[in-house]
Design an enzyme around this catalytic site. Structure first.
Site, PDB file in Angstrom:
ATOM      1  N   CYS A   2       0.819  -1.216   0.000  1.00  0.00           N
ATOM      2  CA  CYS A   2       0.000   0.000   0.000  1.00  0.00           C
ATOM      3  C   CYS A   2       0.850   1.262   0.000  1.00  0.00           C
ATOM      4  O   CYS A   2       1.935   1.301   0.575  1.00  0.00           O
ATOM      5  CB  CYS A   2      -0.881   0.050   1.232  1.00  0.00           C
ATOM      6  SG  CYS A   2      -1.848  -1.415   1.490  1.00  0.00           S
ATOM      7  N   ARG A  27       5.190  -0.230  -6.141  1.00  0.00           N
ATOM      8  CA  ARG A  27       5.179  -1.050  -4.927  1.00  0.00           C
ATOM      9  C   ARG A  27       4.132  -2.161  -4.998  1.00  0.00           C
ATOM     10  O   ARG A  27       4.170  -3.091  -4.194  1.00  0.00           O
ATOM     11  CB  ARG A  27       4.873  -0.160  -3.710  1.00  0.00           C
ATOM     12  CG  ARG A  27       5.963   0.839  -3.420  1.00  0.00           C
ATOM     13  CD  ARG A  27       5.431   1.963  -2.566  1.00  0.00           C
ATOM     14  NE  ARG A  27       4.980   1.514  -1.276  1.00  0.00           N
ATOM     15  CZ  ARG A  27       5.697   1.603  -0.165  1.00  0.00           C
ATOM     16  NH1 ARG A  27       6.893   2.121  -0.201  1.00  0.00           N
ATOM     17  NH2 ARG A  27       5.217   1.179   0.973  1.00  0.00           N
ATOM     18  N   TRP A  75      -3.042  -2.750  -1.446  1.00  0.00           N
ATOM     19  CA  TRP A  75      -2.675  -4.120  -1.807  1.00  0.00           C
ATOM     20  C   TRP A  75      -3.449  -5.000  -0.833  1.00  0.00           C
ATOM     21  O   TRP A  75      -3.206  -4.967   0.372  1.00  0.00           O
ATOM     22  CB  TRP A  75      -1.177  -4.299  -1.648  1.00  0.00           C
ATOM     23  CG  TRP A  75      -0.649  -5.607  -2.148  1.00  0.00           C
ATOM     24  CD1 TRP A  75      -0.467  -5.968  -3.444  1.00  0.00           C
ATOM     25  CD2 TRP A  75      -0.213  -6.714  -1.358  1.00  0.00           C
ATOM     26  NE1 TRP A  75       0.058  -7.236  -3.510  1.00  0.00           N
ATOM     27  CE2 TRP A  75       0.216  -7.718  -2.249  1.00  0.00           C
ATOM     28  CE3 TRP A  75      -0.144  -6.966   0.023  1.00  0.00           C
ATOM     29  CZ2 TRP A  75       0.708  -8.949  -1.811  1.00  0.00           C
ATOM     30  CZ3 TRP A  75       0.341  -8.186   0.442  1.00  0.00           C
ATOM     31  CH2 TRP A  75       0.755  -9.165  -0.469  1.00  0.00           C
ATOM     32  N   GLY A 100      -0.656  -1.093   6.508  1.00  0.00           N
ATOM     33  CA  GLY A 100      -0.293  -1.970   7.628  1.00  0.00           C
ATOM     34  C   GLY A 100      -1.432  -2.911   7.957  1.00  0.00           C
ATOM     35  O   GLY A 100      -2.350  -3.115   7.148  1.00  0.00           O
ATOM     36  N   GLU A 479      17.370 -18.097  -7.199  1.00  0.00           N
ATOM     37  CA  GLU A 479      17.007 -16.756  -7.648  1.00  0.00           C
ATOM     38  C   GLU A 479      16.461 -16.785  -9.080  1.00  0.00           C
ATOM     39  O   GLU A 479      15.471 -16.115  -9.387  1.00  0.00           O
ATOM     40  CB  GLU A 479      18.236 -15.837  -7.522  1.00  0.00           C
ATOM     41  CG  GLU A 479      18.059 -14.428  -8.023  1.00  0.00           C
ATOM     42  CD  GLU A 479      16.933 -13.641  -7.362  1.00  0.00           C
ATOM     43  OE1 GLU A 479      16.368 -14.106  -6.365  1.00  0.00           O
ATOM     44  OE2 GLU A 479      16.593 -12.565  -7.874  1.00  0.00           O
ATOM     45  N   GLU A 486       7.897 -15.326 -10.533  1.00  0.00           N
ATOM     46  CA  GLU A 486       7.291 -14.025 -10.226  1.00  0.00           C
ATOM     47  C   GLU A 486       6.634 -13.376 -11.433  1.00  0.00           C
ATOM     48  O   GLU A 486       5.551 -12.814 -11.315  1.00  0.00           O
ATOM     49  CB  GLU A 486       8.375 -13.048  -9.736  1.00  0.00           C
ATOM     50  CG  GLU A 486       8.792 -13.250  -8.312  1.00  0.00           C
ATOM     51  CD  GLU A 486       9.807 -12.190  -7.893  1.00  0.00           C
ATOM     52  OE1 GLU A 486      10.894 -12.127  -8.498  1.00  0.00           O
ATOM     53  OE2 GLU A 486       9.503 -11.417  -6.978  1.00  0.00           O
ATOM     54  N   HIS A 502      17.790 -37.345  -5.332  1.00  0.00           N
ATOM     55  CA  HIS A 502      17.151 -37.788  -4.077  1.00  0.00           C
ATOM     56  C   HIS A 502      15.642 -37.553  -4.101  1.00  0.00           C
ATOM     57  O   HIS A 502      15.027 -37.467  -3.043  1.00  0.00           O
ATOM     58  CB  HIS A 502      17.797 -37.069  -2.894  1.00  0.00           C
ATOM     59  CG  HIS A 502      19.254 -37.403  -2.751  1.00  0.00           C
ATOM     60  ND1 HIS A 502      19.693 -38.654  -2.385  1.00  0.00           N
ATOM     61  CD2 HIS A 502      20.363 -36.677  -2.991  1.00  0.00           C
ATOM     62  CE1 HIS A 502      21.022 -38.668  -2.381  1.00  0.00           C
ATOM     63  NE2 HIS A 502      21.453 -37.472  -2.741  1.00  0.00           N
ATOM     64  N   LYS A 598       6.220  -4.445  -4.135  1.00  0.00           N
ATOM     65  CA  LYS A 598       7.650  -4.146  -4.110  1.00  0.00           C
ATOM     66  C   LYS A 598       8.183  -4.095  -2.693  1.00  0.00           C
ATOM     67  O   LYS A 598       9.313  -4.444  -2.417  1.00  0.00           O
ATOM     68  CB  LYS A 598       7.879  -2.805  -4.815  1.00  0.00           C
ATOM     69  CG  LYS A 598       9.328  -2.406  -4.961  1.00  0.00           C
ATOM     70  CD  LYS A 598      10.025  -3.291  -5.969  1.00  0.00           C
ATOM     71  CE  LYS A 598      11.512  -3.049  -6.049  1.00  0.00           C
ATOM     72  NZ  LYS A 598      12.208  -4.221  -6.596  1.00  0.00           N
TER      73      LYS A 598
HETATM   74  C1  F6R Z   1      11.874 -10.745  -5.616  1.00  0.00           C
HETATM   75  C2  F6R Z   1      11.692  -9.720  -4.623  1.00  0.00           C
HETATM   76  C3  F6R Z   1      11.309 -10.125  -3.241  1.00  0.00           C
HETATM   77  C4  F6R Z   1      12.111  -9.311  -2.228  1.00  0.00           C
HETATM   78  C5  F6R Z   1      11.631  -9.610  -0.804  1.00  0.00           C
HETATM   79  C6  F6R Z   1      12.473  -8.868   0.217  1.00  0.00           C
HETATM   80  O1  F6R Z   1      12.143 -10.219  -6.875  1.00  0.00           O
HETATM   81  O2  F6R Z   1      11.868  -8.563  -4.908  1.00  0.00           O
HETATM   82  O3  F6R Z   1      11.485 -11.477  -3.044  1.00  0.00           O
HETATM   83  O4  F6R Z   1      13.459  -9.630  -2.368  1.00  0.00           O
HETATM   84  O5  F6R Z   1      10.303  -9.227  -0.688  1.00  0.00           O
HETATM   85  O6  F6R Z   1      12.441  -7.504  -0.014  1.00  0.00           O
HETATM   86  P1  F6R Z   1      13.552  -6.540   0.545  1.00  0.00           P
HETATM   87  O7  F6R Z   1      14.840  -6.870  -0.112  1.00  0.00           O
HETATM   88  O8  F6R Z   1      13.073  -5.158   0.175  1.00  0.00           O
HETATM   89  O9  F6R Z   1      13.608  -6.743   2.026  1.00  0.00           O
END
Ligand code: F6R
Length: 603
Positions: A2, A27, A75, A100, A479, A486, A502, A598
């Site tokens: 949000c 975000r 969100w 929040g 990753e 994603e 395994h 984000k």
């Molecule tokens: C993946 C991604 C998320 C963040 C995770 C932690 O592309 O962006 O997995 O890495 O939400 O976010 P931060 O790094 O901001 O604590």
């Protein structure tokens, strides 16, 4: 997650709010709304989906002349993304926006319902506005009623509230999620959940602390904490972080992949000296008496932690444990004082990481954050910070934040290795030279990008992807799989190559796509055998390697650097581009994938 903006002044309020929300769009959100209080009347609008829908709804609305305004992107956490659940939430004569989670909202809601209050949304946030109005009805003055309301809330909140009962003020409160108050010398007051909407408007800001609350009106910002009035210590807004533009790229994510070369130079700058690593204001003493390291993070940042944990053990010779923050918080961890507690976060606002950091601080551990956003909650709370200097990252799928985190942690591992006498000068000088090559390695090779663009059409179906690798290439496999899921919404897993036999190898058939990370500088033969085992079971293999590999169905030939970290960075770019091109072919929203945010400021 949000986003919040607020405004007091003469400016066209609708425009400021919509532009501010646009800055926060990256975000992640699924509905948006705004309310304007002018001449004692409140007008509000809400829309589900993209911000354009709110723009369309407000196109004939004008809000010039003095007044107040609040705006929000939501969100969904409690209740679906519908107009009723979008903010602002309304009482009879007051409107609230909230970021929040109010943890005790159910009890509060029940009490209010028993008094006859009617709720129209499924959200936790709506209780705030009804509690406020209930307090007013009980004879309290508006600010007192707000203060009483805040006292009853448990959980995380950034709140802005406007009311016809006191039409010149915005009431605000902050706990555990960020809220900034800004002002300029034209007597305008601004609120936002992050810097970006304030750039170009506010000259000075206050990053509110947890439990801060107060009110703002023309010429006055009154700040309180636990009933006591606080001094308002404004500081200049850092305008270095200009809002990101796509600069001709199709997506922010693509631009950010291409930027990795340039920003990695920033990460290195001034830190890798001739005979030592120099870490800004962190004195060598800070690392004295450290026996172990715990690194805590979420998502992509967790992968950066996992990858570099190999370096802390192998190069710095220091025992290193990596923890997922959401697990760490509730496992009742043993926190030993001689452990250096490192948190990694791109945004600096991730709720789980922030709480883990608080736990470590309370237990008296030395804390260090690796972060991309200066002044973020995590930066402010940790004892020391190293900024990744990647610049604002707008694509929800993190790219340049990841590579700069890994690079910075590698540099840190060398610092610790030097301090502990685990490496000699000769080793350091070699590593120093290798580090200086990283910006070159991170440059996108257009030919490889073109090849990935063409290859991607063969990977739009199937029953899943396995990214496999060994050692530091295992976290890179995690990753690569995370990036793909994603933004493509295809199922993908990262796995240690040696672990496939395994269990997961049972899935192997021609519709199982294996992306094999096969660097030449680290355990090549071991990974090769593991890939051969999969190929023998008819899995489709996409191999990334500098060494020709005949049984691969598709092959991306890398340059073949002699150092595993250089191969790591080269392959990082490739897995990012692969996810990007598959997502583009599937027609997905690359920068704002469904269901993701984000900055994850809820548990
Ligand atoms: C993946 C991604 C998320 C963040 C995770 C932690 O592309 O962006 O997995 O890495 O939400 O976010 P931060 O790094 O901001 O604590």
């Amino acid at each position: 997650m949000c986003g919040i903006v607020g405004y007091i002044g003469e400016r066209e309020k609708k425009e400021f709010i919509l532009n501010g929300l646009k800055e926060l769009e990256y975000r992640g959100y699924d509905s948006a709304g705004l309310a304007v209080l002018k001449d004692g009347e409140i007008t509000h609008f809400k829309a589900v989906g993209k911000l354009e829908n709110l723009v369309e709804k407000t196109k004939n609305f004008k809000s010039e002349g003095f007044g107040l305004a609040i705006g929000h992107t939501r969100w969904a956490t409690h209740g679906k993304p519908t107009e009723l659940n979008a903010h602002p939430h309304l009482g009879e004569f007051s409107y609230v926006i909230h970021n929040g989670i109010i943890e005790n909202y159910q009890e509060l809601k029940k009490e209010l319902q028993e008094k006859g209050v009617n709720f129209i949304s499924q959200t936790d946030s709506e209780v705030i506005v009804h509690l406020f109005e209930e307090n007013l009805k009980n004879g309290k003055e508006p600010f007192e009623a707000f203060e009483e309301t805040i006292k009853l809330l448990k959980g995380a909140y950034a709140i802005l509230l406007i009311t016809k009962a006191d039409p010149k003020k915005i009431f605000f409160a902050k706990n555990l999620v960020p809220l900034i108050v800004g002002k300029n010398d034209e007597d305008e007051i601004f609120f936002s959940s992050s810097d970006a909407p304030l750039i170009g408007f506010a000259d000075e800001v206050i990053y509110l602390n947890d439990k801060d609350y107060g009110y703002a009106q023309k010429g006055e910002i009154a700040l309180f904490s636990e009933g006591i009035k606080q001094e308002t210590l404004f500081k200049p807004l850092n305008i270095g972080k200009l809002s990101a533009q796509k600069d001709g790229y199709r997506f922010f994510m693509e631009k950010e992949i291409y930027e990795q070369s340039a920003v990695s130079s920033e990460t290195i700058m001034g830190r890798v000296a001739k005979d030592d690593i120099v870490l800004e204001d962190i004195e060598d003493d800070f690392f004295a008496d450290i026996k172990e390291i715990t690194i805590c993070a979420c998502g992509t940042s967790y992968h950066a932690a996992l990858a570099t944990s190999y370096l802390f053990e192998r190069v710095s010779k220091i025992k290193t444990t990596v923890e997922i923050a959401s697990e760490f918080r509730y496992k009742e961890p043993l926190l030993l004082k001689d452990t250096l507690f490192v948190v990694i976060s791109q945004s600096g606002e991730t709720a789980d990481t922030l709480q883990a950091l608080k736990m470590a601080k309370e237990a008296g551990l030395k804390t260090l954050s690796i972060c991309n956003v200066d002044n973020s909650s995590i930066v402010r709370l940790s004892d020391k910070t190293l900024l990744t200097r990647a610049g604002i990252e707008k694509g929800v799928a993190s790219t340049k934040a990841f590579t700069t985190q890994v690079l910075l942690l590698w540099i840190l591992s060398l610092k610790l290795a030097l301090l502990r006498g685990a490496i000699d000068k000769e080793y350091f000088h070699k590593e120093r030279k290798i580090i200086s090559k990283v910006p070159e390695v991170l440059k996108v090779d257009e030919k490889i990008h073109e090849k990935i663009r063409r290859l991607s059409k063969r990977y739009l179906h199937g029953h899943g992807f396995f990214f496999i690798g060994r050692d530091i290439f295992f976290p890179l496999a995690l990753e690569g799989a995370l990036k793909l899921k994603e933004i493509s919404y295809l199922h993908a897993e990262g796995y240690p190559a040696g672990e496939m036999k395994h269990g997961p190898i049972a899935l192997a058939d021609s519709e199982l796509f294996t992306v094999a990370l096969m660097p030449k500088s680290l355990l090549y033969d071991k990974v090769k055998s593991n890939v051969e085992e999969l190929s023998a079971r008819d899995a489709t293999i996409l191999a990334l390697s500098p060494l020709e590999f005949e049984i691969a169905d598709d092959f991306i030939k890398t340059k073949g650097y002699d150092h595993p970290m250089l191969e790591f960075f080269e392959m990082s770019v490739i897995v990012q581009l692969l996810a990007l091109e598959i997502s583009v072919r599937l027609g997905n929203d690359v920068d704002m994938p469904r269901n993701l945010a984000k900055s994850v400021t809820v548990e």
